[in-house]
Structures are given as structure tokens and as C-alpha cells.
Design an enzyme around this catalytic site. Structure first.
Site, PDB file in Angstrom:
ATOM      1  N   LEU A  67       0.860  -1.183   0.000  1.00 17.47           N
ATOM      2  CA  LEU A  67       0.000   0.000   0.000  1.00 17.47           C
ATOM      3  C   LEU A  67       0.893   1.229   0.000  1.00 17.47           C
ATOM      4  O   LEU A  67       1.743   1.379   0.882  1.00 17.47           O
ATOM      5  CB  LEU A  67      -0.886  -0.016   1.261  1.00 17.47           C
ATOM      6  CG  LEU A  67      -1.774   1.201   1.489  1.00 17.47           C
ATOM      7  CD1 LEU A  67      -2.870   1.285   0.424  1.00 17.47           C
ATOM      8  CD2 LEU A  67      -2.408   1.138   2.885  1.00 17.47           C
ATOM      9  N   TYR A 149      -3.850 -17.393  14.566  1.00 23.11           N
ATOM     10  CA  TYR A 149      -4.047 -16.071  15.167  1.00 23.11           C
ATOM     11  C   TYR A 149      -2.940 -15.758  16.176  1.00 23.11           C
ATOM     12  O   TYR A 149      -2.266 -14.731  16.071  1.00 23.11           O
ATOM     13  CB  TYR A 149      -5.419 -16.042  15.846  1.00 23.11           C
ATOM     14  CG  TYR A 149      -5.801 -14.695  16.413  1.00 23.11           C
ATOM     15  CD1 TYR A 149      -6.160 -13.639  15.577  1.00 23.11           C
ATOM     16  CD2 TYR A 149      -5.819 -14.476  17.791  1.00 23.11           C
ATOM     17  CE1 TYR A 149      -6.521 -12.402  16.103  1.00 23.11           C
ATOM     18  CE2 TYR A 149      -6.189 -13.249  18.325  1.00 23.11           C
ATOM     19  CZ  TYR A 149      -6.540 -12.213  17.484  1.00 23.11           C
ATOM     20  OH  TYR A 149      -6.902 -10.987  18.003  1.00 23.11           O
ATOM     21  N   LYS A 153       0.078 -13.162  15.434  1.00 25.48           N
ATOM     22  CA  LYS A 153       0.222 -11.926  16.215  1.00 25.48           C
ATOM     23  C   LYS A 153       1.583 -11.866  16.897  1.00 25.48           C
ATOM     24  O   LYS A 153       2.172 -10.795  17.049  1.00 25.48           O
ATOM     25  CB  LYS A 153      -0.885 -11.848  17.263  1.00 25.48           C
ATOM     26  CG  LYS A 153      -2.267 -11.561  16.683  1.00 25.48           C
ATOM     27  CD  LYS A 153      -2.400 -10.104  16.271  1.00 25.48           C
ATOM     28  CE  LYS A 153      -3.830  -9.763  15.922  1.00 25.48           C
ATOM     29  NZ  LYS A 153      -4.005  -8.359  15.516  1.00 25.48           N
TER      30      LYS A 153
HETATM   31  P1  NAD Z   1     -13.049  -6.967  13.502  1.00 18.66           P
HETATM   32  O1  NAD Z   1     -13.069  -8.283  12.822  1.00 18.66           O
HETATM   33  O2  NAD Z   1     -14.332  -6.299  13.778  1.00 18.66           O
HETATM   34  O3  NAD Z   1     -12.116  -5.948  12.716  1.00 18.66           O
HETATM   35  C1  NAD Z   1     -11.041  -6.327  11.909  1.00 18.66           C
HETATM   36  C2  NAD Z   1     -11.156  -5.577  10.583  1.00 18.66           C
HETATM   37  O4  NAD Z   1     -10.043  -5.915   9.760  1.00 18.66           O
HETATM   38  C3  NAD Z   1     -12.412  -5.929   9.803  1.00 18.66           C
HETATM   39  O5  NAD Z   1     -13.063  -4.763   9.378  1.00 18.66           O
HETATM   40  C4  NAD Z   1     -11.880  -6.749   8.619  1.00 18.66           C
HETATM   41  O6  NAD Z   1     -12.706  -6.658   7.486  1.00 18.66           O
HETATM   42  C5  NAD Z   1     -10.504  -6.152   8.443  1.00 18.66           C
HETATM   43  N1  NAD Z   1      -9.534  -7.039   7.797  1.00 18.66           N
HETATM   44  C6  NAD Z   1      -9.286  -8.343   8.056  1.00 18.66           C
HETATM   45  N2  NAD Z   1      -8.302  -8.809   7.280  1.00 18.66           N
HETATM   46  C7  NAD Z   1      -7.893  -7.758   6.499  1.00 18.66           C
HETATM   47  C8  NAD Z   1      -6.907  -7.609   5.482  1.00 18.66           C
HETATM   48  N3  NAD Z   1      -6.118  -8.619   5.112  1.00 18.66           N
HETATM   49  N4  NAD Z   1      -6.787  -6.382   4.902  1.00 18.66           N
HETATM   50  C9  NAD Z   1      -7.572  -5.349   5.255  1.00 18.66           C
HETATM   51  N5  NAD Z   1      -8.524  -5.444   6.209  1.00 18.66           N
HETATM   52  C10 NAD Z   1      -8.684  -6.634   6.827  1.00 18.66           C
HETATM   53  O7  NAD Z   1     -12.221  -7.174  14.867  1.00 18.66           O
HETATM   54  P2  NAD Z   1     -11.927  -6.169  16.059  1.00 18.66           P
HETATM   55  O8  NAD Z   1     -12.458  -6.798  17.286  1.00 18.66           O
HETATM   56  O9  NAD Z   1     -12.325  -4.794  15.711  1.00 18.66           O
HETATM   57  O10 NAD Z   1     -10.341  -6.269  16.135  1.00 18.66           O
HETATM   58  C11 NAD Z   1      -9.488  -5.271  15.615  1.00 18.66           C
HETATM   59  C12 NAD Z   1      -8.050  -5.603  15.959  1.00 18.66           C
HETATM   60  O11 NAD Z   1      -7.876  -5.659  17.378  1.00 18.66           O
HETATM   61  C13 NAD Z   1      -7.586  -6.959  15.407  1.00 18.66           C
HETATM   62  O12 NAD Z   1      -6.266  -6.844  14.961  1.00 18.66           O
HETATM   63  C14 NAD Z   1      -7.656  -7.857  16.621  1.00 18.66           C
HETATM   64  O13 NAD Z   1      -6.746  -8.910  16.533  1.00 18.66           O
HETATM   65  C15 NAD Z   1      -7.310  -6.905  17.741  1.00 18.66           C
HETATM   66  N6  NAD Z   1      -7.857  -7.360  19.026  1.00 18.66           N
HETATM   67  C16 NAD Z   1      -9.200  -7.282  19.305  1.00 18.66           C
HETATM   68  C17 NAD Z   1      -9.687  -7.746  20.525  1.00 18.66           C
HETATM   69  C18 NAD Z   1     -11.141  -7.684  20.891  1.00 18.66           C
HETATM   70  O14 NAD Z   1     -11.512  -8.122  21.975  1.00 18.66           O
HETATM   71  N7  NAD Z   1     -12.009  -7.139  20.073  1.00 18.66           N
HETATM   72  C19 NAD Z   1      -8.802  -8.308  21.451  1.00 18.66           C
HETATM   73  C20 NAD Z   1      -7.442  -8.381  21.119  1.00 18.66           C
HETATM   74  C21 NAD Z   1      -6.987  -7.881  19.918  1.00 18.66           C
HETATM   75  N1  UDP Z   2       5.668  -1.363   1.293  1.00 16.47           N
HETATM   76  C1  UDP Z   2       4.408  -0.826   1.172  1.00 16.47           C
HETATM   77  N2  UDP Z   2       4.276   0.535   1.112  1.00 16.47           N
HETATM   78  C2  UDP Z   2       5.341   1.368   1.170  1.00 16.47           C
HETATM   79  C3  UDP Z   2       6.634   0.814   1.319  1.00 16.47           C
HETATM   80  C4  UDP Z   2       6.776  -0.559   1.378  1.00 16.47           C
HETATM   81  O1  UDP Z   2       3.420  -1.538   1.120  1.00 16.47           O
HETATM   82  O2  UDP Z   2       5.131   2.580   1.128  1.00 16.47           O
HETATM   83  C5  UDP Z   2       5.811  -2.811   1.376  1.00 16.47           C
HETATM   84  C6  UDP Z   2       6.655  -3.357   0.242  1.00 16.47           C
HETATM   85  O3  UDP Z   2       5.810  -4.174  -0.544  1.00 16.47           O
HETATM   86  C7  UDP Z   2       7.721  -4.178   0.901  1.00 16.47           C
HETATM   87  C8  UDP Z   2       7.333  -4.223   2.362  1.00 16.47           C
HETATM   88  O4  UDP Z   2       6.473  -3.122   2.577  1.00 16.47           O
HETATM   89  O5  UDP Z   2       7.733  -5.488   0.416  1.00 16.47           O
HETATM   90  C9  UDP Z   2       8.512  -4.115   3.285  1.00 16.47           C
HETATM   91  O6  UDP Z   2       9.211  -2.947   3.009  1.00 16.47           O
HETATM   92  P1  UDP Z   2      10.771  -2.827   3.307  1.00 16.47           P
HETATM   93  O7  UDP Z   2      11.210  -1.491   2.838  1.00 16.47           O
HETATM   94  O8  UDP Z   2      11.026  -3.174   4.709  1.00 16.47           O
HETATM   95  O9  UDP Z   2      11.388  -4.016   2.493  1.00 16.47           O
HETATM   96  P2  UDP Z   2      11.827  -4.194   0.982  1.00 16.47           P
HETATM   97  O10 UDP Z   2      11.108  -3.167   0.170  1.00 16.47           O
HETATM   98  O11 UDP Z   2      13.282  -4.000   1.041  1.00 16.47           O
HETATM   99  O12 UDP Z   2      11.389  -5.582   0.687  1.00 16.47           O
END
Ligand code: NAD
Ligand code: UDP
Ligand code: UDP
Length: 315
Positions: A67, A149, A153
Site C-alpha cells: 500500500l 491467530y 500476532k
Molecule cells: P473486527 O473483525 O471487527 O475488525 C477487523 C477488521 O479488519 C475488519 O473490518 C476486517 O474486514 C478487516 N480485515 C481483516 N483482514 C484484512 C486484510 N487482510 N486487509 C484489510 N482489512 C482486513 O475485529 P476487532 O475486534 O475490531 O479487532 C481489531 C483488531 O484488534 C484486530 O487486529 C484484533 O486482533 C485486535 N484485538 C481485538 C480484541 C477484541 O476483543 N475485540 C482483542 C485483542 C486484539
Molecule cells: N511497502 C508498502 N508501502 C510502502 C513501502 C513498502 O506496502 O510505502 C511494502 C513493500 O511491498 C515491501 C514491504 O512493505 O515489500 C517491506 O518494506 P521494506 O522497505 O522493509 O522491504 P523491501 O522493500 O526492502 O522488501
């Protein structure tokens, strides 16, 4: 009075439960908010009320892909959080935590942004010490159904600390304990949403195991406050830092409280305990209290009432 500088903030997972509340609070504080979400568990309904806000922008994007945007701070919340959701596609769950962290850290490194990771109490696994403080390394099964998970994490935390040590990225790692409130997913299988939905529908309240296992429940507003305060700490403070409510309840006590507040006729039934279900969980928040001057202020009954009101409308 001098105006605070407007910051450009990225919230990944911003259309989820916690993320939507965070976006709301950051907008209210006067910042520009870019919400990035792939809508796996989150949805537009959670942020519908923000879509017309002039400082809010929504982007559909999966953070396992790179991104490129320009921002000052990143709140990395994207990740399914409840067992039913994160076990639906476990490989994607690990990718989101690990590839997602690499991409967001790469972004933070390039634009010199601060970055906060929503980590979890699950990094402690089924703990041998109680309550859990940040120095405890945890007891986690690396090959079980929760591992995608928990280990995802844990690996994300490792990446955060290596980007900090190796590339001087300014990191903040929050270990979030069970949090609840309006906009929880009604089918996420979590205990608070399950019990409230069951009580409102007059269905049986499903207590897993004997119900004597404990959890400590933090109301969403308290949690969001702590995340914002953590982001604002000095650069030399990285965490990890526990964020949660130390008041501990058994699952049976929670069931009884939900039944009392909803006035339901539902009755409690007992179901088998899921694999690797931790017996006890309670945060030690001494570090949050001393570093942030923060502690949660919402009582369980008060938070449950607001959550029940939300589900009464949502269902
Ligand atoms: P949630 O599922 O409501 O929110 C997670 C969001 O991430 C969702 O909107 C989902 O669509 C989005 N998402 C998932 N995979 C994605 C990806 N690959 N790219 C972009 N977006 C993606 O859950 P939440 O409860 O709001 O949790 C939010 C964060 O907080 C998470 O990282 C979770 O692990 C952490 N967390 C939450 C709790 C809790 O009790 N709610 C506890 C510990 C940690
Ligand atoms: N990356 C991204 N947005 C940015 C810069 C990097 O998504 O603005 C991503 C990119 O795809 C890269 C990863 O972050 O693979 C890790 O970046 P880093 O600079 O640590 O590593 P490198 O580019 O050397 O693999
Ligand atoms: N639980 C329960 N009934 C339910 C859902 C969950 O008794 O309908 C229990 C679950 O076994 C666990 C506790 O409630 O002991 C918290 O579960 P949740 O999934 O909300 O959170 P986590 O286990 O991730 O802390």
C-alpha cells in the site's frame, strides 16, 4: 488558542468493530482519517455515518498487498479477531498478521510514520502466571486451531521490534484484552455478543465448559482512549503494553449479568469447552497506569447496557 496540527492517519481494519470507533474518535479530534479495509469481517454499516465526513476517506484494500499512501501515523488493526472468523481461512489469517505487518512497517519506514500494532492477550496463550504482565513470554500451542491467530500476532510483534531495532521505525505495540461494545459482529461467536443475542432472542445461553473460566472485559470507549494515548507517547516508548480491564468475571457471572439486564426468559445450557480455551485471563495494567495514566472507567453493567441497546436495534 493555537490550533493543533491536523495529522493524516491511517487505520487498517477501520471498518471493523474497534476500528470504526477509533476512526470516529480520531475524526472528532480533528484529524484526517484514511480507513483501509477488505471488508472480510467489517462492513460499511459500521462507518456509514462517517462516509460524508470531509476528513474521512475509505479505501477497499487487503493489507497482505503493498500500500503506497502518505500518512503521519498508522493504526494497524486489520485482522479477523474472533475464533470463528480467524479459523475460517487460517492461512489468510497468518498472512494478514505477518505479510500485513511487513507491508505496514515498510510503509511506516518509507514515510517515517509512527505505527501502532493491535496485538492481543492471545500472545500469552493459556498462561501459567496470573495476572499476565508484559514480561511474561506466554504458553502458546504452535500447531493448534488457534495458532494462526496467536502465532501470527506473535510474529507481527517480532517484526515490529525488528523494524524498530534495525530501521528505527517508531513503533507502539498494544496487547489488547477482551473488548466489547456496540458494533461487535452478531455472529462472531464471542461470549458477549453470543450471550446478548441469545438473551434478546429468548434462546438458550450457551456456557462452554463449567463456566468457571474467567475473562476480563473492557468497554470499547476505554480501549480506544488508551490506543490514542499510547500513540502519543514519546518515541522511546514502544510497549508492549497491556490494555484491558483488570476486573475479572467468570463466564457464568457474565451470563447471569446479561440475563438480569435483558430480563430474558432464556436459560443457561452447558456445552463442551473448545480446544485450547484459556482457563483464566486478566491483564496486569500497572504499565498502562504508570505510562499513560490510564485506567478503564466503564463498569461491566454500564457497558453491557449500551451494547444490549445496540443489538436491540441491529437485530
Ligand atoms: P473486527 O473483525 O471487527 O475488525 C477487523 C477488521 O479488519 C475488519 O473490518 C476486517 O474486514 C478487516 N480485515 C481483516 N483482514 C484484512 C486484510 N487482510 N486487509 C484489510 N482489512 C482486513 O475485529 P476487532 O475486534 O475490531 O479487532 C481489531 C483488531 O484488534 C484486530 O487486529 C484484533 O486482533 C485486535 N484485538 C481485538 C480484541 C477484541 O476483543 N475485540 C482483542 C485483542 C486484539
Ligand atoms: N511497502 C508498502 N508501502 C510502502 C513501502 C513498502 O506496502 O510505502 C511494502 C513493500 O511491498 C515491501 C514491504 O512493505 O515489500 C517491506 O518494506 P521494506 O522497505 O522493509 O522491504 P523491501 O522493500 O526492502 O522488501
Ligand atoms: N464462551 C461461552 N459461550 C459462548 C461463547 C464463548 O461460554 O457462547 C466462552 C469461551 O469458551 C471462553 C470465553 O467464553 O472461555 C470467552 O470466549 P471469547 O471467544 O469471547 O474470547 P476468547 O476465548 O478469545 O478470550
Amino acid at each position: 488558542m493555537a490550533k493543533l496540527p491536523v495529522k493524516k492517519l491511517l487505520v487498517t481494519g477501520g471498518a471493523g468493530f474497534l476500528g470504526s470507533h477509533l476512526c470516529e474518535r480520531l475524526l472528532a479530534a480533528g484529524h484526517d482519517v484514511l480507513c483501509v479495509d477488505n471488508f472480510f469481517t467489517g462492513g460499511k454499516a459500521n462507518i456509514e455515518h462517517l462516509l460524508k465526513h470531509p476528513r474521512f476517506e475509505l479505501m477497499r484494500h487487503d493489507i497482505t498487498f503493498p500500500l503506497y499512501v502518505e500518512v503521519d501515523e498508522i493504526y494497524n488493526l486489520a485482522c479477523p479477531a474472533s475464533p470463528v472468523h480467524y479459523q475460517f481461512d487460517p492461512v489468510q489469517t497468518t498472512k494478514t498478521s505477518v505479510h500485513g505487518a511487513i507491508n505496514m512497517l515498510g510503509l511506516a519506514k518509507r514515510v517515517k510514520a509512527r505505527i501502532l500494532q493491535a496485538s492481543t492477550s492471545e500472545v500469552y496463550g493459556d498462561p501459567e502466571i496470573h495476572p499476565q504482565s508484559e514480561g511474561y513470554w506466554g504458553r502458546v500451542n504452535p500447531v493448534g486451531p488457534r495458532s494462526c491467530y496467536d502465532e501470527g500476532k506473535r510474529c507481527a510483534e517480532t517484526l515490529f521490534f525488528d523494524y524498530w531495532r534495525q530501521h528505527s521505525v517508531r513503533i507502539k505495540v498494544a496487547r489488547i484484552f477482551n473488548t466489547y461494545g456496540p458494533r461487535m459482529h452478531p455472529n462472531d461467536g464471542r461470549v458477549v455478543s453470543n450471550f446478548i443475542v441469545q438473551a434478546l432472542r429468548g434462546e438458550d445461553i450457551t456456557v462452554y465448559g463449567d463456566g468457571r473460566q474467567t475473562r476480563s472485559f473492557c468497554y470499547v470507549d476505554d480501549l480506544v482512549e488508551a490506543l490514542i494515548q499510547l500513540m502519543d507517547t514519546a518515541d522511546d516508548f514502544t510497549g508492549p503494553i497491556n490494555i484491558g480491564n483488570p476486573r475479572e468475571f467468570t463466564i457464568l457471572e457474565l451470563a447471569e449479568e446479561v440475563m438480569r439486564l435483558t430480563g430474558t426468559n432464556s436459560k443457561i445450557v452447558f456445552r463442551p469447552l473448545p480446544a485450547d480455551d484459556p482457563r483464566q485471563r486478566q491483564p496486569d495494567i500497572a504499565l498502562a497506569e504508570s505510562k499513560l495514566g490510564w485506567r478503564p472507567t466503564t463498569e461491566l453493567a454500564q457497558g453491557l447496557e449500551r451494547t444490549i441497546r445496540y443489538f436491540q436495534q441491529a437485530l
